[in-house]
Design an enzyme around this catalytic site. Sequence first.
Site, short mmCIF file in Angstrom:
data_model
loop_
_atom_site.label_atom_id
_atom_site.label_comp_id
_atom_site.label_asym_id
_atom_site.label_seq_id
_atom_site.Cartn_x
_atom_site.Cartn_y
_atom_site.Cartn_z
N ALA A 157 50.55 33.45 42.99
CA ALA A 157 50.63 32.20 41.40
C ALA A 157 51.25 32.74 40.60
CB ALA A 157 48.84 32.82 41.96
N ASN A 180 47.01 39.78 46.80
CA ASN A 180 47.11 40.51 45.38
C ASN A 180 46.18 39.07 44.85
OD1 ASN A 180 48.14 40.80 42.41
ND2 ASN A 180 49.98 40.51 43.44
N ASP A 181 46.14 38.24 44.79
CA ASP A 181 45.05 37.76 43.99
C ASP A 181 44.20 37.20 43.85
OD1 ASP A 181 47.82 36.54 42.44
OD2 ASP A 181 47.77 34.94 44.13
N VAL A 182 43.70 37.59 45.41
CA VAL A 182 42.10 37.53 45.39
C VAL A 182 41.21 38.76 45.41
CG1 VAL A 182 42.21 36.02 47.79
CG2 VAL A 182 42.63 38.10 48.30
#
Lengths: 472, 104
Positions: free
Chosen positions: A439, A398-400
């Site tokens: 995050a 997700n965040d990456v």
Amino acid sequence: MDSGLAKVILEFSYLIAALSFIFGLKMMSHPRTARRGNAVAAAGMGVAILATILYLVMEDLMPMTNLGLIIAGLGIGSVAGTWAARKVPMTAMPQMVSLFNGMGGACVALISLVEVYHFHPETWDLYAYLEYGSILLGTLIGSISFSGSIIAWGKLEGKISDKWARIKGINIMNALLLLVTLGYGLYIWINGDLEFFKVLIFFGLAILYGITFVLPIGGADMPVVISLLNSFTGTAAAFAGFAYDNMAMIIGGILVGSAGTLLTILMTRAMNRSLMNVLLGAIVGGGSATDEEGEKTIKEVTPQDAAIMLAYANKVIFVPGYGLAVAQAQHALHELEKLLEERGVDVKYAIHPVAGRMPGHMNVLLAEADVPYDKLLELEQANQEFPTTDVVVIIGANDVVNPAAEQDPSSPIYGMPILQAYKAKNVIVIKRSLRPGYAGIDNPLFYMDNTRMLFADAKKAIEEIIKAIQEL
Amino acid sequence: MNVWIEFFLSNLDMIYIVILALFLGVEVISAVPTILHTPLMSGANAIHGVVIIGGIIALALAPENNFLLLTFGFLAVVLGTLNVVGGFVVTDRMLEMFKEKKKQ
């Protein structure tokens, strides 16, 4: 009945054409045979056209000037049609289809009007009324399809704005216009009134309704409207077929009318909407359009559709994340990779340095599943490859891959280098839910046009994709 | 009433054809995957271009001195051809991505 050679050739050719339409449509609903299906239908159409001209010539039914005009018309249409269809960029395909559909609708309206001219029944019996009814319905539906398609084209081209949807009471005005049009048509039908200018008024009313019918519908819903108008033209073609007593037109028209209607319903279902909701969106959607961040819609994909996208891609990149580890999906993913490679697809893995919960987490997992090391791309390499990649599959990451890190200075992860998966032609995100990642930040990637969400456990989803590819 | 009965009996073939064709249209595309929706719509669009046949007949039968019918017929042929040829070519372009790959 005329049983001369010309008639036999004609009717037999129409039979072949009808069969080619049926098989063509059937083949077009499966990815492996779709392209051949299109060719089959086109060949059948060619046979029907040639046979019609041959019949008219053999039976000596037309003057040479008319034959010349027919050949000229076919020539002009073929050259212009091929040129337009070749030139249009891939992204503008839907409006091109809409334009061609409008041409077909106009063609039906015109030949119906011509038939009014030729139609002089001796007595107004049931057959006469039915034939006149077919002529009027062909005129009505063909005209609506013509003007509606032109408006749909304009909306997709961005030439016509959506502000019409905000006019108060436009749906009620439309309903009234439709009533007037139908009432007028009924009036000239019942009276058997064949006066040409009266039918022309009916034609004009139908054109006007086609315009006001499509104007208030939002641009984003145009593909559904085009599909609906497409089935309209099919229906109109069938009515014209009755008026001309022509089997190829009857069968082709009915097939497209019913298949087109089902297709329209399937399309609205894929959007989680109802057809009524799309057509009357000006009323129904009024309250929900006030979201201050603008409209955020996600598009879901089934494992079967994902399988087709992957199987027919040239280049695929997997982006694994923590979700892969949780689901222990690495072995299934390696299976999928081998299956795709067998089909000639180039498959790579893109590994973000902080994917998972520790550096190297993904490398370990994939090594355990015997994924060859040279298939793993690091951040910079991967980012060079994404723009030329057909499908990126994000598995539990997700965040990456969150573009907010590049684009939104207010985001807590702004400045973090990411895998630019959003640059790929298509993105499939396999994820259990829309919940934000580690995050706790929303991910704009999920709402992008080229992104499809597959909500499922990673392992289960991949296994279903594998199964679907094996069945292709 | 007699008129309707007579109509029903003498047009049974056509009634069967219409009903069966309606169901066939639904049946033939009922299992289509989402990714094929647009190409299939486009292919169906080309197929209803079969009205070009009506256009050809209308133009062929237009009297030589009737300018209105000649114009209508000619326009119908041009527009119908655009529908057919443009429709099939555009569909083929959309379906290019599904072409068979050579296995290594």
